[in-house]
Write a protein that holds these residues in place. Structure first.
Motif, PDB file in Angstrom:
ATOM      1  N   VAL A  90      20.865 -43.275   0.766  1.00 37.18           N
ATOM      2  CA  VAL A  90      19.821 -42.453   0.153  1.00 37.18           C
ATOM      3  C   VAL A  90      18.744 -43.334  -0.472  1.00 37.18           C
ATOM      4  N   ALA A  91      19.146 -44.402  -1.153  1.00 38.90           N
ATOM      5  CA  ALA A  91      18.177 -45.317  -1.767  1.00 38.90           C
ATOM      6  C   ALA A  91      17.320 -45.976  -0.694  1.00 38.90           C
ATOM      7  N   PHE A  92      17.919 -46.403   0.418  1.00 45.23           N
ATOM      8  CA  PHE A  92      17.154 -46.999   1.508  1.00 45.23           C
ATOM      9  C   PHE A  92      16.167 -45.993   2.087  1.00 45.23           C
ATOM     10  N   TYR A  93      16.612 -44.775   2.316  1.00 46.55           N
ATOM     11  CA  TYR A  93      15.753 -43.742   2.890  1.00 46.55           C
ATOM     12  C   TYR A  93      14.576 -43.440   1.962  1.00 46.55           C
ATOM     13  N   GLN A  94      14.824 -43.388   0.659  1.00 42.99           N
ATOM     14  CA  GLN A  94      13.742 -43.130  -0.289  1.00 42.99           C
ATOM     15  C   GLN A  94      12.732 -44.275  -0.298  1.00 42.99           C
ATOM     16  N   ARG A  95      13.205 -45.517  -0.245  1.00 47.48           N
ATOM     17  CA  ARG A  95      12.276 -46.664  -0.171  1.00 47.48           C
ATOM     18  C   ARG A  95      11.486 -46.638   1.123  1.00 47.48           C
ATOM     19  N   PHE A  96      12.127 -46.294   2.217  1.00 42.38           N
ATOM     20  CA  PHE A  96      11.457 -46.227   3.508  1.00 42.38           C
ATOM     21  C   PHE A  96      10.374 -45.152   3.507  1.00 42.38           C
ATOM     22  N   GLN A  97      10.680 -43.988   2.946  1.00 42.25           N
ATOM     23  CA  GLN A  97       9.694 -42.912   2.875  1.00 42.25           C
ATOM     24  C   GLN A  97       8.523 -43.302   1.977  1.00 42.25           C
ATOM     25  N   THR A  98       8.796 -44.020   0.893  1.00 44.35           N
ATOM     26  CA  THR A  98       7.723 -44.491   0.010  1.00 44.35           C
ATOM     27  C   THR A  98       6.824 -45.466   0.759  1.00 44.35           C
ATOM     28  N   LEU A  99       7.432 -46.341   1.548  1.00 44.06           N
ATOM     29  CA  LEU A  99       6.662 -47.297   2.339  1.00 44.06           C
ATOM     30  C   LEU A  99       5.777 -46.582   3.358  1.00 44.06           C
ATOM     31  N   LEU A 100       6.300 -45.570   4.014  1.00 38.35           N
ATOM     32  CA  LEU A 100       5.518 -44.824   4.990  1.00 38.35           C
ATOM     33  C   LEU A 100       4.398 -44.018   4.365  1.00 38.35           C
ATOM     34  N   ALA A 101       4.582 -43.579   3.127  1.00 38.30           N
ATOM     35  CA  ALA A 101       3.600 -42.728   2.465  1.00 38.30           C
ATOM     36  C   ALA A 101       2.426 -43.514   1.896  1.00 38.30           C
ATOM     37  N   ARG A 102       2.524 -44.825   1.821  1.00 36.70           N
ATOM     38  CA  ARG A 102       1.437 -45.625   1.261  1.00 36.70           C
ATOM     39  C   ARG A 102       0.248 -45.648   2.211  1.00 36.70           C
ATOM     40  N   PRO A 103      -0.926 -45.575   1.631  1.00 35.82           N
ATOM     41  CA  PRO A 103      -2.111 -45.615   2.496  1.00 35.82           C
ATOM     42  C   PRO A 103      -2.325 -47.024   3.068  1.00 35.82           C
ATOM     43  N   VAL A 104      -2.756 -47.064   4.298  1.00 33.54           N
ATOM     44  CA  VAL A 104      -3.032 -48.328   4.954  1.00 33.54           C
ATOM     45  C   VAL A 104      -4.550 -48.530   4.954  1.00 33.54           C
ATOM     46  N   PRO A 105      -5.035 -49.625   4.381  1.00 40.22           N
ATOM     47  CA  PRO A 105      -6.493 -49.815   4.320  1.00 40.22           C
ATOM     48  C   PRO A 105      -7.095 -50.116   5.687  1.00 40.22           C
TER      49      PRO A 105
END
Length: 60
Positions: A45-60
């Protein structure tokens, strides 16, 4: 012709034993209804939450 029923019964018995082993493993190491996620489940669950946070970050 009688061998088909025998093979099917062996397959059902094998699936029941494997299913029971998986249920016991999941209860002990993944999810417990009383405590929620435990052990491996908490890590997943912790890995999945970190992964989702990474995907949700805007890419400049």
């Amino acid at each position: 012709m009688n061998d088909r029923g025998s093979v099917l019964l062996e397959y059902v018995v094998l699936c029941c034993f494997v299913g029971t082993a998986l249920i016991l493993f999941m209860h002990a190491n993944f999810y417990n209804p009383v405590d929620g996620f435990v052990g491996l489940g908490r890590d997943l669950v912790a890995f999945y939450q970190r992964f989702q946070t990474l995907l949700a970050r805007p890419v400049p």
